[in-house]
Design an enzyme around this catalytic site. Structure first.
Site, PDB file in Angstrom:
ATOM      1  CG  HIS A  53      36.492  43.622  37.503  1.00 54.27           C
ATOM      2  ND1 HIS A  53      36.431  44.505  38.563  1.00 54.27           N
ATOM      3  CD2 HIS A  53      35.746  44.169  36.509  1.00 54.27           C
ATOM      4  CE1 HIS A  53      35.685  45.542  38.233  1.00 54.27           C
ATOM      5  NE2 HIS A  53      35.250  45.355  36.994  1.00 54.27           N
ATOM      6  CG  HIS A  97      38.803  51.809  35.972  1.00 54.27           C
ATOM      7  ND1 HIS A  97      39.256  51.318  37.161  1.00 54.27           N
ATOM      8  CD2 HIS A  97      37.518  51.368  35.856  1.00 54.27           C
ATOM      9  CE1 HIS A  97      38.300  50.619  37.755  1.00 54.27           C
ATOM     10  NE2 HIS A  97      37.235  50.650  36.977  1.00 54.27           N
TER      11      HIS A  97
END
Length: 364
Positions: A53, A97
């Protein structure tokens, strides 16, 4: 021999036979696929693989990271799905992110260059990319990067989509054909424009993410297709809440990544099998090395193969007090204004950094 040399059909027959032998020698049948001979004859959709992930979000002492090690080490240790978040930064695709101010893991081109180098050195492995297309970029903005790096030539392009889990080629045939990279876009895929960038949610459904309850369930969270026949992905990474936002719960990673027991990866797989009568194709995890290879053991158990790495996988990196890790990129640290989870980093600065979030830190 005299009869052979005079017979008009023998030289032609020998030539054709020789040509057939040469062709057979050139077309090699894969005998080991993703580390196991038993997997070569299985459909890609019926093999369970471990995914990282936010595989580009690498570092320590930073609440915005999800992995300790860079993509090369991840692949060396057994990760075969690489998930990432792509952002358009003034015309350059960066891996960030949620926000590139929060965490910038470098360019997609640099990242894919590492993937290409690894695949060139490991020709019996099928690798999957899952790109979260956060800015809804058309696939034609990705294809020049794939072409420049050379991954377009390694990419599988289905003739139709979606495909049922059992309708995908076998790992052996993908390896034999040299199309060992499978790439999904979570939105905006268009096979007529770029045939190897495949729509995710018509082919894969997912379980919930941003989970803070260790009792992971196996409910269907996102899909655009027939869940009875699609492949599926479980988001098995545990978050904790910091200043109202979910961040990776590293303290519980050994348990979360475990083979069995409450809250473990193995336990969620068992729940999914009970609910859906088949195991997931993809196991997406944070800090994959916590548990000493337990995430790979879970996948091996599902696949009915042994997990026996030739060398130990990487070990978790220790966190350090009083240090900052805000530079470096996806090879080890972070670029941009990542925020740091060390005691010396003042709470006020952390709160300011958190305020730049435009969504949850663990957006898939």
């Amino acid at each position: 021999m005299l009869w052979i040399s005079k017979h008009p059909f023998v030289p032609l027959t020998l030539s054709l036979f020789s040509a057939a032998l040469i062709r057979a020698a050139l077309v090699q049948r894969a005998s080991v696929c993703n580390g196991h001979s038993e997997l070569c004859d299985r459909s890609y959709g019926n093999v369970t693989i471990v995914g990282a992930h936010d595989s580009y979000a690498v570092g320590t002492n930073n609440l915005a990271v999800n992995q300790d090690y860079d993509v090369t080490q991840q692949l060396n240790d057994g990760i075969r799905m690489l998930q990432m978040q792509a952002h358009n930064q003034t015309g350059t695709i960066q891996l960030c992110h949620t926000s590139c101010v929060l965490y910038n893991g470098g360019t997609l081109e640099d990242y894919l260059t590492k993937v290409k180098s690894w695949m060139d050195a490991n020709t019996n492995d099928v690798v999957t990319l899952l790109i979260v297309n956060i800015d809804n970029l058309p696939p034609t903005q990705y294809s020049p990067i794939f072409q420049k790096v050379g991954l377009d030539k390694l990419s599988f392009a289905p003739t139709t989509s979606p495909l049922a889990a059992s309708g995908w080629p076998t790992l052996g045939s993908l390896i034999d054909a040299g199309t060992r990279l499978i790439t999904f876009l979570d939105n905006a895929a268009d096979l007529s424009a770029v045939p190897y960038l495949i729509d995710e949610f018509t082919n894969i459904w997912e379980t919930p993410f941003d989970v803070t309850d260790p009792a992971f369930d196996c409910s269907i969270n996102r899909t655009k297709g027939d869940t009875s026949s699609q492949m599926y992905l479980i988001n098995h990474f545990l978050d904790t809440i910091v200043f109202g936002n979910p961040v990776p719960d590293v303290a519980k990673a050994n348990v979360t990544n475990g083979v069995d027991g409450p809250g473990s990866l193995g336990a969620q797989v068992s729940t999914c099998v009970a609910h859906h009568s088949r195991p997931p194709t993809f196991l997406l995890v944070d800090f994959y090395e916590f548990g000493g290879g337990s995430v790979f053991q879970v996948a091996a158990n599902i696949n009915g193969v042994s997990y026996s790495p030739t060398s130990p996988i990487a070990t978790p990196k220790p966190t350090t007090s009083g240090s900052s890790n805000t530079t470096g990129g996806n090879g080890g640290g972070n670029t941009g204004a990542g925020f740091v989870a060390s005691p010396s980093h003042c709470v006020a600065s952390l709160f300011v950094a958190l305020s730049v979030l435009v969504g949850a830190l663990s957006v898939v």
